[in-house]
Design an enzyme around this catalytic site. Structure first.
Site, short mmCIF file in Angstrom:
data_model
loop_
_atom_site.label_atom_id
_atom_site.label_comp_id
_atom_site.label_asym_id
_atom_site.label_seq_id
_atom_site.Cartn_x
_atom_site.Cartn_y
_atom_site.Cartn_z
N ASP A 86 29.95 24.73 5.54
CA ASP A 86 29.92 24.10 3.99
C ASP A 86 29.36 24.95 3.18
O ASP A 86 28.70 26.03 3.45
CB ASP A 86 29.21 22.64 4.22
CG ASP A 86 29.24 21.95 3.13
OD1 ASP A 86 30.15 21.90 2.31
OD2 ASP A 86 27.92 21.74 2.47
N ASP A 88 28.43 23.89 -0.66
CA ASP A 88 27.53 23.49 -1.71
C ASP A 88 26.35 22.78 -1.05
O ASP A 88 26.53 22.10 -0.12
CB ASP A 88 28.22 22.02 -2.56
CG ASP A 88 29.12 22.76 -3.58
OD1 ASP A 88 29.03 23.08 -4.51
OD2 ASP A 88 30.48 22.73 -3.01
N GLY A 176 34.39 20.85 0.54
CA GLY A 176 35.01 19.76 -0.26
C GLY A 176 34.85 20.10 -1.71
O GLY A 176 35.65 19.15 -2.47
N LYS A 220 37.94 19.07 7.14
CA LYS A 220 36.99 20.40 7.76
C LYS A 220 36.77 20.12 9.06
O LYS A 220 36.71 21.34 9.69
CB LYS A 220 35.32 19.63 7.00
CG LYS A 220 35.06 19.91 5.73
CD LYS A 220 33.83 19.67 5.19
CE LYS A 220 33.35 20.05 3.98
NZ LYS A 220 32.02 20.01 3.61
#
Length: 295
Positions: A86, A88, A176, A220
């Protein structure tokens, strides 16, 4: 031959706490094999007998009040061939959409929605559309300013990616968030592949919408599975890391799923959780020594 290994990783400057954890680990089973990965920072304790779940619980309880991360896992297949991460609050220290919203004058509203989505209190996709709508009319040029002035990789991010790639692994950034951020950030840190959402707009301005289909929790997970299939990497050779509830599916699908300074819903289901150390902890989990790190 060892069956499983406990890796103990201390926040720098906490040698005493690490020593206490090591004492508990070495008392847990007969004839443990101790290997220092970084003196005073990270150590492996390998066992030929015992129960991994009980070992993890016993050692974690011993260091509950100390800044030491404990991860117990099978000794086989520690060195991973695929990293899916991921972006952020995992590979970087910020939430990009929150920083972008600050330029539009909506940061408090957007940050509140982001926080609820990352905690799993609201569904990811409608939360994404709601936040993006507040950015309508904002110049796309602002994104470069945000990256330059506000975005910083988390400690250890570059070393994690560079070291794994130098040892033959592939690194995939799955966000995302948005490609306008993810692509330059992925290049900055050194990822091979980037997947993220696209912000729509014309004439250099954002129109407040996101291109479909949305890269959300299931996308994801699919990114991990698709990249593993493309690269012919076995399930047990995959590593995924994230911090929010939208990472649960991806982290659960990996051979080793890591919750990094994570929200409770992800931390509760991940194979491993890193609450104190930086991202180089993911190298220690794979058995890398400090002198093997590539910076």
């Amino acid at each position: 031959m060892t069956d499983f290994v406990a890796t103990l990783i201390a926040r720098p400057g906490n040698d005493a706490a690490l020593g206490a954890a090591l004492a508990v680990a070495t008392d847990f089973a007969p004839d443990p094999w101790v290997t220092w990965l970084s003196e005073g920072e990270a150590v492996d304790v390998a066992f030929s007998t015992g129960d991994p779940t009980s070992a993890n619980a016993a050692i974690a309880a011993a260091v509950a009040d100390h800044p030491v991360d404990v991860v117990v896992q099978p000794a086989a297949h520690r060195r991973k061939k695929l990293l899916v991460a991921d972006m952020d609050s995992t590979m970087i220290g910020q939430e990009c959409i929150d920083e972008l919203a600050d330029y539009a004058g909506f940061k408090p509203q957007v940050a509140a929605i982001t926080d609820r989505a990352m905690h799993g209190d609201i569904a990811f996709e409608p939360a994404l559309h709601e936040r993006a709508s507040l950015l309508a009319g904002l110049s796309r040029d602002v994104i470069a300013e945000v990256i330059a002035e506000r975005i910083t990789p988390n400690p250890g991010a570059h070393t994690l990616v560079t070291t794994m790639r130098a040892n033959g692994a592939t690194a995939v950034l799955v966000s995302g968030g948005f490609t306008d951020f993810a692509e330059p950030i992925g290049e900055m840190i050194g990822f091979d592949v980037v997947r993220a959402n696209r912000l729509n707009g014309e004439d250099g301005s954002l129109d407040g919408t996101v291109a479909l289909p949305v890269v959300g929790p299931d996308a994801k997970r699919l990114a991990l599975l698709e990249e593993a299939e493309r690269l012919e990497v076995a399930h047990e050779d995959t590593l995924a890391v994230g911090d929010g509830a939208n990472d649960i599916a991806m982290v659960s699908a990996a051979g080793l799923g890591v919750a990094y300074h994570a929200k409770p819903k992800l931390a509760d289901v991940a194979d491993a959780r890193i609450d104190h150390a930086d991202l180089t902890a993911l190298l220690y989990l794979q058995g890398y020594r400090r002198d093997e790190f590539v910076t």
